[in-house]
Write a protein that holds these residues in place. Sequence first.
Motif, PDB file in Angstrom:
ATOM      1  N   SER A  82       0.736  -0.994  -0.224  1.00  0.00           N
ATOM      2  CA  SER A  82      -0.118  -0.009   0.247  1.00  0.00           C
ATOM      3  C   SER A  82       0.691   0.958   0.320  1.00  0.00           C
ATOM      4  N   GLY A  83       2.458   0.986  -0.203  1.00  0.00           N
ATOM      5  CA  GLY A  83       3.397   2.181  -0.638  1.00  0.00           C
ATOM      6  C   GLY A  83       4.349   1.803  -0.776  1.00  0.00           C
ATOM      7  N   LEU A  84       5.105   3.376  -1.176  1.00  0.00           N
ATOM      8  CA  LEU A  84       6.475   3.216  -1.637  1.00  0.00           C
ATOM      9  C   LEU A  84       7.240   4.194  -0.733  1.00  0.00           C
ATOM     10  N   PRO A  85       8.704   3.666  -0.584  1.00  0.00           N
ATOM     11  CA  PRO A  85       9.303   2.121  -1.640  1.00  0.00           C
ATOM     12  C   PRO A  85       8.552   0.698  -0.342  1.00  0.00           C
ATOM     13  N   ALA A  86       8.517  -0.051  -1.048  1.00  0.00           N
ATOM     14  CA  ALA A  86       8.634  -1.623  -0.380  1.00  0.00           C
ATOM     15  C   ALA A  86       9.547  -2.660  -0.639  1.00  0.00           C
ATOM     16  N   SER A  87      10.454  -3.004  -0.145  1.00  0.00           N
ATOM     17  CA  SER A  87      11.366  -3.731   0.187  1.00  0.00           C
ATOM     18  C   SER A  87      10.584  -5.232   0.788  1.00  0.00           C
ATOM     19  N   VAL A  88      10.510  -6.258  -0.356  1.00  0.00           N
ATOM     20  CA  VAL A  88      10.472  -7.788  -0.390  1.00  0.00           C
ATOM     21  C   VAL A  88      11.091  -8.534  -0.619  1.00  0.00           C
ATOM     22  N   ILE A  89      11.309  -9.721   0.491  1.00  0.00           N
ATOM     23  CA  ILE A  89      12.573 -10.435   0.265  1.00  0.00           C
ATOM     24  C   ILE A  89      10.983 -12.078   0.278  1.00  0.00           C
ATOM     25  N   VAL A  90      11.601 -13.006  -1.009  1.00  0.00           N
ATOM     26  CA  VAL A  90      11.417 -13.938  -1.046  1.00  0.00           C
ATOM     27  C   VAL A  90      11.922 -15.023  -1.221  1.00  0.00           C
ATOM     28  N   ASP A  91      12.126 -15.864  -0.956  1.00  0.00           N
ATOM     29  CA  ASP A  91      12.634 -17.548  -0.604  1.00  0.00           C
ATOM     30  C   ASP A  91      12.412 -18.101  -2.344  1.00  0.00           C
ATOM     31  N   PRO A  92      13.431 -19.249  -2.633  1.00  0.00           N
ATOM     32  CA  PRO A  92      13.471 -19.570  -3.458  1.00  0.00           C
ATOM     33  C   PRO A  92      12.295 -20.483  -3.686  1.00  0.00           C
ATOM     34  N   SER A  93      10.975 -20.921  -2.689  1.00  0.00           N
ATOM     35  CA  SER A  93      10.308 -21.782  -3.335  1.00  0.00           C
ATOM     36  C   SER A  93       8.952 -20.390  -2.700  1.00  0.00           C
ATOM     37  N   ARG A  94       9.553 -19.484  -3.300  1.00  0.00           N
ATOM     38  CA  ARG A  94       8.191 -17.959  -3.388  1.00  0.00           C
ATOM     39  C   ARG A  94       7.601 -18.039  -2.369  1.00  0.00           C
ATOM     40  N   GLN A  95       8.794 -18.062  -1.294  1.00  0.00           N
ATOM     41  CA  GLN A  95       7.231 -18.068   0.519  1.00  0.00           C
ATOM     42  C   GLN A  95       8.204 -16.552   1.073  1.00  0.00           C
ATOM     43  N   VAL A  96       6.941 -15.484   0.937  1.00  0.00           N
ATOM     44  CA  VAL A  96       6.876 -14.290   1.524  1.00  0.00           C
ATOM     45  C   VAL A  96       8.274 -14.374   3.126  1.00  0.00           C
ATOM     46  N   LEU A  97       9.311 -14.183   2.792  1.00  0.00           N
ATOM     47  CA  LEU A  97       9.903 -13.654   4.366  1.00  0.00           C
ATOM     48  C   LEU A  97       9.248 -12.795   5.195  1.00  0.00           C
ATOM     49  N   GLU A  98       9.760 -11.500   4.616  1.00  0.00           N
ATOM     50  CA  GLU A  98       9.908 -10.352   4.732  1.00  0.00           C
ATOM     51  C   GLU A  98       9.635  -9.069   4.056  1.00  0.00           C
ATOM     52  N   VAL A  99       8.350  -8.152   4.855  1.00  0.00           N
ATOM     53  CA  VAL A  99       7.850  -7.174   4.040  1.00  0.00           C
ATOM     54  C   VAL A  99       8.088  -5.990   3.868  1.00  0.00           C
ATOM     55  N   HIS A 100       8.582  -4.722   3.817  1.00  0.00           N
ATOM     56  CA  HIS A 100       8.622  -3.354   4.741  1.00  0.00           C
ATOM     57  C   HIS A 100       8.165  -2.696   3.519  1.00  0.00           C
ATOM     58  N   GLN A 101       7.560  -1.665   4.270  1.00  0.00           N
ATOM     59  CA  GLN A 101       6.526  -0.356   3.418  1.00  0.00           C
ATOM     60  C   GLN A 101       7.625   1.231   4.051  1.00  0.00           C
TER      61      GLN A 101
END
Length: 355
Positions: free
Chosen positions: A112-131
């Motif tokens: 819902s906002g920018l900038p946004a940092s998303v970390i995903v592992d190789p199996s596409r599981q979301v590990l972290e999100v920061h907006q």
Amino acid sequence: MTLHRRRMRRVVPGVFAALAALSLLASAPAASEPTDDAIAWRDDYGSALAEAKERDQLLWIQFTGPWCPNCARMEQDSFTQPTIREQARTGFVSVKLQSDVNEELAVGFGLSGLPASVIVDPSRQVLEVHQGYLGPEELNGFLRHAITLREPKPANNPTLLASRPKIPDRDSSKPADAAADYGPPRPIKKETNAALSGYCPVSLVADKRLIHGQAEYTVTHQGRLYQFANLVTFNRFRRDPERYVPVNDGLCPVKQLDENKSAAGDPRFGVLFQGRLYLCASKAERQRFLQEPARYAAVGVAEKGFCPHCLVESGEFVRGDPRYSLTQEGRRYWFPDTSHRDAYLALAPSDSTRR
């Protein structure tokens, strides 16, 4: 920078681009010129994800926009730092995406906002999100924490990872196996408590295939967490969830009717009958369901599956259809079509729930 909006998932195409005019109202510092040791940003999510899988590294997705002053600040303050660049080089596959160009993906991550940092592992599981803005120290800690969150990769199981063959379509008036028996479901993390053992309900009902859902595509419906194979199935469920959720709260109708036992159904032994999904506890229960589908499909339904509106209005026993159902005060009713359901609903208390 906050995108002043109520809900991003209701976003319409082009809304990010419309915010570009805000760049005229803010003076953003210019990004520094790239150097040889700059972060090697990719610009395509699909190829970056494939590279992360091949290299067995985390995927760092940085959502940005030319109208976003804080995005420019991170370019100048954070991405230029040697520690950040070294982490990006050794621990991540990094991809930078404009949110207006990759709008569906941003919505899929619930941003819902920018900038946004998303970390995903190789199996596409979301590990972290920061907006929001991350300074050098904050970003360094964010990346380090993501690495610690990654669990050891489980051993591959070819049986579970193999593509499930699609079962041929059949007459919807006749029961059909929702999916073939492919062995035990893949273990799901306890903290997710995903319904259907983590399988995508839309793929199971619409395509008759057992496909594991992805962590970034989840919906909580009636207290249960469902995971979806992709953004398409995710959106199809949101438009019409009751078409895909299991009947009888996912309990085995055969166990309940024949043995008076409450047993959870298994998605491997699902049955599609009249467009609805029933989960049986085992292959044996599924076979019994297939022999008398109408009997078992009506388990837990009031008036033995006959239309309550017809009973009240004319005293006639008209068989209802599970596609047109209504839950009222904990009891489930079937109707032959929407007109009977709507007529009954007009007389029902306001807290009744369509199903």
